[in-house]
Design a protein around this motif. Sequence first.
Motif, PDB file in Angstrom:
ATOM      1  N   THR A  60       0.830  -1.053  -0.090  1.00 54.53           N
ATOM      2  CA  THR A  60       0.092  -0.006   0.048  1.00 54.53           C
ATOM      3  C   THR A  60       0.799   1.407   0.062  1.00 54.53           C
ATOM      4  O   THR A  60       0.577   2.242  -0.719  1.00 54.53           O
ATOM      5  N   TYR A 113       2.472   1.732  -3.487  1.00 53.88           N
ATOM      6  CA  TYR A 113       1.182   2.415  -4.403  1.00 53.88           C
ATOM      7  C   TYR A 113       1.055   3.776  -4.131  1.00 53.88           C
ATOM      8  O   TYR A 113       0.608   4.485  -4.957  1.00 53.88           O
ATOM      9  N   ASP A 168       1.113  -4.574  -9.981  1.00 50.83           N
ATOM     10  CA  ASP A 168      -0.267  -4.226 -11.021  1.00 50.83           C
ATOM     11  C   ASP A 168      -0.474  -5.797 -11.154  1.00 50.83           C
ATOM     12  O   ASP A 168      -1.965  -6.054 -11.433  1.00 50.83           O
ATOM     13  N   CYS A 199      -2.770  -7.351  -8.640  1.00 48.57           N
ATOM     14  CA  CYS A 199      -4.081  -6.629  -8.809  1.00 48.57           C
ATOM     15  C   CYS A 199      -5.009  -7.066 -10.013  1.00 48.57           C
ATOM     16  O   CYS A 199      -6.165  -7.516  -9.820  1.00 48.57           O
ATOM     17  N   GLY A 223      -6.135 -10.589  -8.949  1.00 50.30           N
ATOM     18  CA  GLY A 223      -7.370 -10.383  -8.029  1.00 50.30           C
ATOM     19  C   GLY A 223      -8.689 -10.029  -8.807  1.00 50.30           C
ATOM     20  O   GLY A 223      -9.690 -10.523  -8.240  1.00 50.30           O
ATOM     21  N   GLU A 224      -8.426  -8.969  -9.444  1.00 56.36           N
ATOM     22  CA  GLU A 224      -9.922  -8.865 -10.420  1.00 56.36           C
ATOM     23  C   GLU A 224     -10.263  -9.809 -10.898  1.00 56.36           C
ATOM     24  O   GLU A 224     -11.610  -9.905 -11.282  1.00 56.36           O
TER      25      GLU A 224
END
Length: 124
Positions: free
Chosen positions: A32, A35, A101, A104, A107-108
């Motif tokens: 986090t 990012y 990225d 992520c 995960g999506e």
Amino acid sequence: MGDDICELTGIHQKDTSFGYTLSVISGKFKMTILYWLFEKKVMRFNELQRGMGTISFKSLSLMLKELEADGLISRKEFPQVPPKVEYTLTERGRSIIPVLDMMCLWGEKNFLPGAKAETEPLPI
């Protein structure tokens, strides 16, 4: 994971490139922080703490020190009163953003609605 040994090779995971990568980005808040610094470019300690919401002063300090020691962020201190410190990603830190990225995107694509998350979502 820690001292897990791969039975097929007899190599400790910590001694592999995969283990090293995990050690650099593991921790509840490191990804986090990376990012936030990627998005905002330059941030001060209090900005990071406010943006992350639930992190304590001690935890944020520790994570920032570890990220700096690993060469992912740089810390610039300005000699003034009150003290001013700014954090930015290093080139090495920017190079890990595509890895995050990809995590992520995975995960999506693989998120199961209704599945209970074991951790809090990233506040970005």
